[in-house]
Design an enzyme around this catalytic site. Sequence first.
Site, PDB file in Angstrom:
ATOM      1  N   PRO A  30       0.889  -1.130   0.018  1.00  0.00           N
ATOM      2  CA  PRO A  30       0.018  -0.161  -0.050  1.00  0.00           C
ATOM      3  C   PRO A  30       0.764   1.170  -0.067  1.00  0.00           C
ATOM      4  CG  PRO A  30       0.010  -1.014   2.172  1.00  0.00           C
ATOM      5  CD  PRO A  30       0.661  -1.830   1.263  1.00  0.00           C
ATOM      6  N   ASP A  69      -1.972   2.884   2.747  1.00  0.00           N
ATOM      7  CA  ASP A  69      -1.460   3.068   3.997  1.00  0.00           C
ATOM      8  C   ASP A  69      -1.800   4.284   4.413  1.00  0.00           C
ATOM      9  OD1 ASP A  69       0.220   1.911   5.837  1.00  0.00           O
ATOM     10  OD2 ASP A  69       2.154   2.176   4.903  1.00  0.00           O
ATOM     11  N   TRP A 509       4.663   0.202   9.920  1.00  0.00           N
ATOM     12  CA  TRP A 509       5.151  -1.121   8.874  1.00  0.00           C
ATOM     13  C   TRP A 509       4.715  -2.299   9.431  1.00  0.00           C
ATOM     14  CZ3 TRP A 509       7.433   0.325   4.544  1.00  0.00           C
ATOM     15  CH2 TRP A 509       8.050   1.456   4.504  1.00  0.00           C
ATOM     16  N   GLN A 545      12.754  -1.439   0.357  1.00  0.00           N
ATOM     17  CA  GLN A 545      11.816  -2.002   1.251  1.00  0.00           C
ATOM     18  C   GLN A 545      12.282  -3.236   1.917  1.00  0.00           C
ATOM     19  OE1 GLN A 545       8.849  -0.811   2.197  1.00  0.00           O
ATOM     20  NE2 GLN A 545       9.199   1.021   1.052  1.00  0.00           N
ATOM     21  N   TRP A 549       8.555  -2.966   3.909  1.00  0.00           N
ATOM     22  CA  TRP A 549       7.493  -3.916   3.848  1.00  0.00           C
ATOM     23  C   TRP A 549       7.980  -5.622   3.808  1.00  0.00           C
ATOM     24  CZ3 TRP A 549       4.704  -5.616  -0.912  1.00  0.00           C
ATOM     25  CH2 TRP A 549       3.232  -6.247  -0.721  1.00  0.00           C
ATOM     26  N   LYS A 582      19.932  12.479  -6.769  1.00  0.00           N
ATOM     27  CA  LYS A 582      18.526  12.181  -6.486  1.00  0.00           C
ATOM     28  C   LYS A 582      17.666  13.527  -6.809  1.00  0.00           C
ATOM     29  CE  LYS A 582      17.351  10.499  -2.336  1.00  0.00           C
ATOM     30  NZ  LYS A 582      17.076  10.074  -1.010  1.00  0.00           N
ATOM     31  N   LYS A 585      12.952  18.408  -4.464  1.00  0.00           N
ATOM     32  CA  LYS A 585      12.349  19.632  -4.922  1.00  0.00           C
ATOM     33  C   LYS A 585      13.426  20.982  -4.787  1.00  0.00           C
ATOM     34  CE  LYS A 585       7.590  18.653  -3.661  1.00  0.00           C
ATOM     35  NZ  LYS A 585       6.963  18.225  -2.473  1.00  0.00           N
TER      36      LYS A 585
END
Length: 1016
Positions: A30, A69, A509, A545, A549, A582, A585
């Site tokens: 999710p 999530d 998590w 993850q 997750w 990376k 913003k």
Amino acid sequence: MLERWRERDVFRESLRRREGADRFVFYEGPPTVNGPPGAHHVLARVFKDIFPRYKTMQGYYVERKGGYDCHGLPVEIQVEKQIGSTGKEDIERFGIGRFNALCRESALSHIEVWNRLTERIAFWVDLDDAYRTMDADYVESVWWALKSLHDKGLLYEGHKVVPYCPRCGTALSSHELGLPGGYLDIVDPSIYVRFPVVDARPPLEPRDELLAWTTTPWTLVSHAAIAVDPGLRYVRARGDEGNVVVLAEARVEALLGEDAEILDVFDGADLLGTRYEPPFPYLPAVVYGPKGHSVVEADFVSAEDGTGLVHTAVAFGEDDFRLGQEQGLNVVNPVRPNGTFDDRAGPYAGRNVREAADDLIEDLRGRGRVFRAESYEHAYPHCWRCGTPLIYYATPSWYIATSTRRDELLAANETVTWYPEHVKHGRFGDWLANNVDWALSRARYWGTPLPVWRCDNGHVEVIGSLGELEQRSGTRLDDPHRPFVDEVTFPCAECDAAMARVPEVIDVWFDSGCMPFAQRHAPYEDQELFEATFPADYICEALDQTRGWFYSQLAISTLLFDQSDFRSVLCLGLILDAEGRKMSKSVGNVVDPFEVLDRYGADAFRWYFFTSKQPWDGYRFNLETIGESVRQLLLPLWNTYAFYVLYANVNGVDRVDAPPATNLDRWTLSRLNGTVEVVRERLDDYDATLSGRAIAAFVEDLSNWYVRRSRRRFWDGDPAAFATLRTCLVTVAKLLAPFTPFVADELYDNLDGTEPSVHLTSFPEPGPRDLGLETAMAVVRETVRLGLAARAQAKVKVRQPLREAVVVAAGAERQAIERLGDLVREELNVKALRFVSAADELGQYEVKPNYRSLGPRFGHQMPLVADAVQALDAAHIAAAVREGREIGISVDGHDHTLGADDLLLVMRPLDGYQLEREGSHAVALDLELDDALRREGLAREIVHAVQTARKDAGLAVEDRIELALGGDAELLDAARAHEAYVRGETLARSLSYEADGSAASATIDGRELRIAVARA
Ligand SMILES: [Zn+2]
Ligand SMILES: [Zn+2]
């Protein structure tokens, strides 16, 4: 197309048709949708889409339940900004109920743009029936899991030093430190502190100073003891200001210089028990117990940095905490949960510990206690959500005893297939092997409440459902969140005292790790469906993850069900910008996925992610790189399709069925079948990259060889050519359906359309292949490539026919080229092919001395050497060099041997030929032209010029014309000599040679041609 899918209800229909079939189980990890989606979300979602689509076309029933999530710090922090909160006091003043209501709204605040993106990129997932981790049913399943873990003795409260965010006021689990943003480089003070001894015993003397090093000066306020290694060698040495300092022998040079005067050498054991003055007076030795402010032994002391004497503060380090337990040092923690000193810290009370560092150092310096102060840049853990540097902090926390099940976790991992494979025993396996207990609780507000109730006598009860809570308390909760759940109390089953819930919520998590059962509200509902869909065949998320997750679900499933909940997992790499930075913003290099979709469309975006890299290698991404995927696949595919449609319409051909008639037809169909084989095999191994590239390679062959060499047959309406090309395009559409679902359906619908959508068809099955023909064609195409390269070298246009091409080929290769000789002759535009068996026959070798290697060796004799080399027999030398033999020469009466590197072999082609060779393959073209060849070449140029004039005049390809030519006499001669050809190619009903000055003009070889075309 989206409209059509909605209209025809294609996604649901694709499920309905597979009902009752074997399941292929996919779990949706999710996303949190409280912010807009980025390019990396598109990456994850298209890889989540492709394999379920493929498996559906293979006949499986692939339910795809969406999920979101909803809980946790990311949502809380957003709401804190909204209400202007700076910390937990502000939230509690605002009211937990109001705060959580805002969190509930914020959790799904961007769900519409997420859903819009999901549809736009054609990620087929059931969003109407998506699970949400904040729903009462979901929370209830999570409670069931926690109660089950408690019943198994795996849930406990412990006092430990944990990574702790003072801004968020909560501990983080160690797997959260591994998330992006977990470790950042920062500059910290690095100070060496003097600790004057107070009860000098030999080998120490009064006024000796122990030296210890720290990068967290704020922990000096609660300095408890100094640790040394009893087996390590220490010295007394003359310090910088004449005083005597004590440190590890191995650190003398680094801290005191090479010439330091050593007064004494002894073992660390001799220092044990030494007492000294603490750096700050606020917390006296007694508060730590008998060993407070003395030298103790430890097993973690190193002489690699620092001084070999380690300052310890029991509440603020994992080693320190353990040492405290071993040595009986009390845990004294003068730091409040919000990261400020409490009243025990004297003048520093109320100050943020990290911000007080400079003043603490100044304070020490003023009292002559600083030996050296520097700055120190190191990777330091930060809160991955709010960016605050963490502190290590002793706090009570709830844990899951995962480390007691380490072997089971490792065994569960053995059953999982990882893509890429190295993650299994690398990143993920290491993580499991070094497993520490899962720090589960968070001292926060918006999360699944920890369902633990406790009485004043320390009895604990864990509640597994809302029904059970109602039974115990008489209170039925509609909303299981704080603050409502906090108000529920009931009498203790053991002592009858009132039980109240512990205040913590749990790690998000854990929520998402429960999704295999919690998404169905199992075990309270749909338990059978859960069992039928456990474990998943396939999951896919970003590589990071492994500590998120991937870990949480494997751990939960192993602890609860003794197995992993997924069989295969695909890991995705990072998306960086074109310079490898990376996306952020602040740099301004973030790519808005909708911008990509508007400019290039979803298919190009998907194709780029599938085929430019193996997905775990990461991407260097900007808008232009997507354009490459259009050029690579979509453009040639669309051109081929447009070609088919154009000529099918011209010839009135509609879905003819005809067996293959030529070697080219048979070759193309064999290549198609080979492509189907590779695509299936690679997709079965979750490899979108190589399967996609195989399709692109076939489309390239189809457009750049099959169609190119078959144009004439399409022109003539040959049914076998149409049938072959249509079969290829329809099959390609089906192969591409999981990759580029829009263009695939467009092609399918226009060329076949038996089903309402290509996504309702079955995935192509491979048919028979003719490997001999495929090999032969490969040889032919290689020959053609060399021949065209020779033409380019000689700057002779392909339209100019040449007398012959001489090809080096023997045995099977020669047979292959002879079998398909027409193709070679037509493509190279030569009248004849001639074969020779060795490249030597295509020219003459010349041998030259290699001055670079021979010059240094022979010096001024070099001219003589050059003469001797020139005198050698070139053919003989060529053979010797090929066989690696040495060559003897005689210079000035002395014999020398030369190696292959000493000689340069140059092939000089036969006069009048242009040679192109690569490895053992070579083609030579006879460049000599006679008048007949030249006229034929000009006739072809004239046809080309007329075709351009037809296009300029806006004529359709099938329009007949009246053609008039004029201008240069030699051009007109050529046209007359090849009049039937010129008329045939240009569809000219008549051809006259009286075009006047008003006609269009073209230039051929510097001569003027006038062209007048009119629709006949
Ligand atoms: Zn934080
Ligand atoms: Zn009790």
